[in-house]
Write a protein that holds these residues in place. Structure first.
Motif, PDB file in Angstrom:
ATOM      1  N   ALA A  49       0.830  -1.206   0.000  1.00  0.00           N
ATOM      2  CA  ALA A  49       0.000   0.000   0.000  1.00  0.00           C
ATOM      3  C   ALA A  49       0.865   1.257   0.000  1.00  0.00           C
ATOM      4  N   ILE A  50       1.913   1.248   0.805  1.00  0.00           N
ATOM      5  CA  ILE A  50       2.816   2.405   0.843  1.00  0.00           C
ATOM      6  C   ILE A  50       3.531   2.560  -0.499  1.00  0.00           C
ATOM      7  N   ASP A  51       3.989   1.465  -1.065  1.00  0.00           N
ATOM      8  CA  ASP A  51       4.642   1.516  -2.379  1.00  0.00           C
ATOM      9  C   ASP A  51       3.688   2.052  -3.450  1.00  0.00           C
ATOM     10  N   ALA A  52       2.444   1.609  -3.396  1.00  0.00           N
ATOM     11  CA  ALA A  52       1.449   2.082  -4.367  1.00  0.00           C
ATOM     12  C   ALA A  52       1.190   3.582  -4.184  1.00  0.00           C
ATOM     13  N   ALA A  53       1.154   4.030  -2.931  1.00  0.00           N
ATOM     14  CA  ALA A  53       0.960   5.459  -2.662  1.00  0.00           C
ATOM     15  C   ALA A  53       2.134   6.263  -3.212  1.00  0.00           C
ATOM     16  N   TRP A  54       3.359   5.793  -2.980  1.00  0.00           N
ATOM     17  CA  TRP A  54       4.534   6.475  -3.521  1.00  0.00           C
ATOM     18  C   TRP A  54       4.505   6.505  -5.042  1.00  0.00           C
ATOM     19  N   THR A  55       4.116   5.404  -5.651  1.00  0.00           N
ATOM     20  CA  THR A  55       4.054   5.350  -7.109  1.00  0.00           C
ATOM     21  C   THR A  55       3.094   6.413  -7.639  1.00  0.00           C
ATOM     22  N   PHE A  56       1.930   6.514  -7.020  1.00  0.00           N
ATOM     23  CA  PHE A  56       0.977   7.547  -7.433  1.00  0.00           C
ATOM     24  C   PHE A  56       1.556   8.943  -7.190  1.00  0.00           C
ATOM     25  N   ALA A  57       2.130   9.159  -6.015  1.00  0.00           N
ATOM     26  CA  ALA A  57       2.665  10.478  -5.668  1.00  0.00           C
ATOM     27  C   ALA A  57       3.735  10.937  -6.664  1.00  0.00           C
ATOM     28  N   ARG A  58       4.427   9.969  -7.229  1.00  0.00           N
ATOM     29  CA  ARG A  58       5.506  10.290  -8.179  1.00  0.00           C
ATOM     30  C   ARG A  58       5.046  10.286  -9.633  1.00  0.00           C
ATOM     31  N   GLY A  59       3.745  10.265  -9.847  1.00  0.00           N
ATOM     32  CA  GLY A  59       3.238  10.381 -11.209  1.00  0.00           C
ATOM     33  C   GLY A  59       2.506   9.169 -11.738  1.00  0.00           C
ATOM     34  N   GLY A  60       2.368   8.130 -10.935  1.00  0.00           N
ATOM     35  CA  GLY A  60       1.692   6.917 -11.381  1.00  0.00           C
ATOM     36  C   GLY A  60       0.185   7.058 -11.479  1.00  0.00           C
ATOM     37  N   GLU A  61      -0.419   5.997 -11.900  1.00  0.00           N
ATOM     38  CA  GLU A  61      -1.856   5.951 -12.123  1.00  0.00           C
ATOM     39  C   GLU A  61      -2.625   5.859 -10.808  1.00  0.00           C
ATOM     40  N   ARG A  62      -3.769   6.503 -10.781  1.00  0.00           N
ATOM     41  CA  ARG A  62      -4.688   6.395  -9.650  1.00  0.00           C
ATOM     42  C   ARG A  62      -5.792   5.436 -10.083  1.00  0.00           C
ATOM     43  N   GLY A  63      -5.507   4.154  -9.955  1.00  0.00           N
ATOM     44  CA  GLY A  63      -6.439   3.156 -10.457  1.00  0.00           C
ATOM     45  C   GLY A  63      -6.743   2.058  -9.466  1.00  0.00           C
ATOM     46  N   LYS A  64      -7.229   0.962 -10.004  1.00  0.00           N
ATOM     47  CA  LYS A  64      -7.693  -0.162  -9.208  1.00  0.00           C
ATOM     48  C   LYS A  64      -6.604  -0.749  -8.313  1.00  0.00           C
ATOM     49  N   ALA A  65      -5.386  -0.849  -8.797  1.00  0.00           N
ATOM     50  CA  ALA A  65      -4.305  -1.432  -7.987  1.00  0.00           C
ATOM     51  C   ALA A  65      -4.052  -0.603  -6.730  1.00  0.00           C
ATOM     52  N   LEU A  66      -4.099   0.701  -6.856  1.00  0.00           N
ATOM     53  CA  LEU A  66      -3.911   1.583  -5.703  1.00  0.00           C
ATOM     54  C   LEU A  66      -5.048   1.397  -4.697  1.00  0.00           C
ATOM     55  N   ARG A  67      -6.257   1.415  -5.194  1.00  0.00           N
ATOM     56  CA  ARG A  67      -7.423   1.238  -4.320  1.00  0.00           C
ATOM     57  C   ARG A  67      -7.394  -0.143  -3.655  1.00  0.00           C
ATOM     58  N   ASP A  68      -7.079  -1.174  -4.424  1.00  0.00           N
ATOM     59  CA  ASP A  68      -7.013  -2.531  -3.868  1.00  0.00           C
ATOM     60  C   ASP A  68      -5.934  -2.646  -2.796  1.00  0.00           C
ATOM     61  N   SER A  69      -4.821  -1.940  -2.965  1.00  0.00           N
ATOM     62  CA  SER A  69      -3.760  -1.999  -1.959  1.00  0.00           C
ATOM     63  C   SER A  69      -4.210  -1.358  -0.646  1.00  0.00           C
ATOM     64  N   ALA A  70      -5.016  -0.311  -0.740  1.00  0.00           N
ATOM     65  CA  ALA A  70      -5.552   0.307   0.475  1.00  0.00           C
ATOM     66  C   ALA A  70      -6.466  -0.672   1.214  1.00  0.00           C
ATOM     67  N   TRP A  71      -7.341  -1.330   0.470  1.00  0.00           N
ATOM     68  CA  TRP A  71      -8.240  -2.313   1.094  1.00  0.00           C
ATOM     69  C   TRP A  71      -7.459  -3.474   1.689  1.00  0.00           C
ATOM     70  N   ALA A  72      -6.412  -3.908   1.029  1.00  0.00           N
ATOM     71  CA  ALA A  72      -5.602  -5.016   1.544  1.00  0.00           C
ATOM     72  C   ALA A  72      -4.894  -4.605   2.845  1.00  0.00           C
ATOM     73  N   ALA A  73      -4.383  -3.382   2.904  1.00  0.00           N
ATOM     74  CA  ALA A  73      -3.746  -2.909   4.137  1.00  0.00           C
ATOM     75  C   ALA A  73      -4.768  -2.785   5.262  1.00  0.00           C
ATOM     76  N   HIS A  74      -5.984  -2.397   4.910  1.00  0.00           N
ATOM     77  CA  HIS A  74      -7.063  -2.341   5.910  1.00  0.00           C
ATOM     78  C   HIS A  74      -7.328  -3.732   6.489  1.00  0.00           C
ATOM     79  N   LYS A  75      -7.377  -4.713   5.626  1.00  0.00           N
ATOM     80  CA  LYS A  75      -7.570  -6.101   6.060  1.00  0.00           C
ATOM     81  C   LYS A  75      -6.399  -6.547   6.934  1.00  0.00           C
ATOM     82  N   ALA A  76      -5.180  -6.163   6.567  1.00  0.00           N
ATOM     83  CA  ALA A  76      -4.001  -6.495   7.377  1.00  0.00           C
ATOM     84  C   ALA A  76      -4.117  -5.874   8.766  1.00  0.00           C
ATOM     85  N   ALA A  77      -4.631  -4.653   8.834  1.00  0.00           N
ATOM     86  CA  ALA A  77      -4.821  -3.993  10.132  1.00  0.00           C
ATOM     87  C   ALA A  77      -5.801  -4.776  11.001  1.00  0.00           C
ATOM     88  N   GLN A  78      -6.873  -5.249  10.386  1.00  0.00           N
ATOM     89  CA  GLN A  78      -7.864  -6.023  11.134  1.00  0.00           C
ATOM     90  C   GLN A  78      -7.284  -7.329  11.656  1.00  0.00           C
TER      91      GLN A  78
END
Length: 182
Positions: A49-78
């Motif tokens: 999730a952090i890597d995906a956030a950095w990728t977006f911050a540096r010019g990457g796509e704001r797409g499904k992979a980014l959103r899915d990584s956030a949900w996966a980190a949420h599940k990891a937190a649970q």
């Protein structure tokens, strides 16, 4: 400056604004990633999730992979097993979710901007036997490293909402400190 909204209640946000906010959130999450990985070394979801956030911050796509990584980190937190590791994973989730800051004049959107820093502060606080001074120092560090564009985006929104327990308190402390910074 009060929040800047048009007649429909929408906040003006550019893609660069979103990238700056997401980079700030990713830095906050990266600061506590080792807390999660120290207890869950086989779980790479927060790191992704952090890597995906950095990728977006540096010019990457704001797409499904980014959103899915956030949900996966949420599940990891649970599934983290401890509040400390859970907050570190929530910081990662918040970093990836920062890219989805909505242009609505709604106080809850402040969580997209500052949620990673607040969860990170709570994680370090818990690591220090719930020492609130440690959390306050972490919030101060987050305040100091916030770029002017992050503060500008934050000021377009109403102040952080009430509630949210200790993480909510830390969020409001950072919000107030950033709004009064300049």
């Amino acid at each position: 400056m009060q929040h800047v909204a048009n007649e429909t209640g929408e906040i003006a946000l550019s893609m660069q604004d979103l990238r700056e906010v997401t980079g700030y959130a990713a830095q906050s999450a990266r600061e506590v990633l080792e807390i999660f990985e120290g207890t869950q070394p086989a779980d790479s979801r927060p790191r992704h999730a952090i890597d995906a956030a950095w990728t977006f911050a540096r010019g990457g796509e704001r797409g499904k992979a980014l959103r899915d990584s956030a949900w996966a980190a949420h599940k990891a937190a649970q599934e983290a097993g401890t509040a400390t590791a859970g907050n570190a994973a929530r910081a990662a989730m918040s970093a990836a979710a920062a890219a989805y800051l909505h242009p609505l004049a709604n106080a809850h959107q402040v969580k997209h901007i500052l949620g990673a820093a607040a969860h990170a502060a709570r994680a370090v606080e818990l690591m220090a036997d719930d020492d609130r001074e440690v959390g306050a120092e972490h919030i101060e560090q987050a305040r100091r490293r916030a770029a002017p564009v992050v503060v500008d985006v934050l000021r377009r929104y109403p102040a952080a909402p009430p509630g949210g327990g200790r993480v909510g308190e830390l969020l409001r402390d950072l919000d107030a400190a950033l709004r009064s910074r300049f």
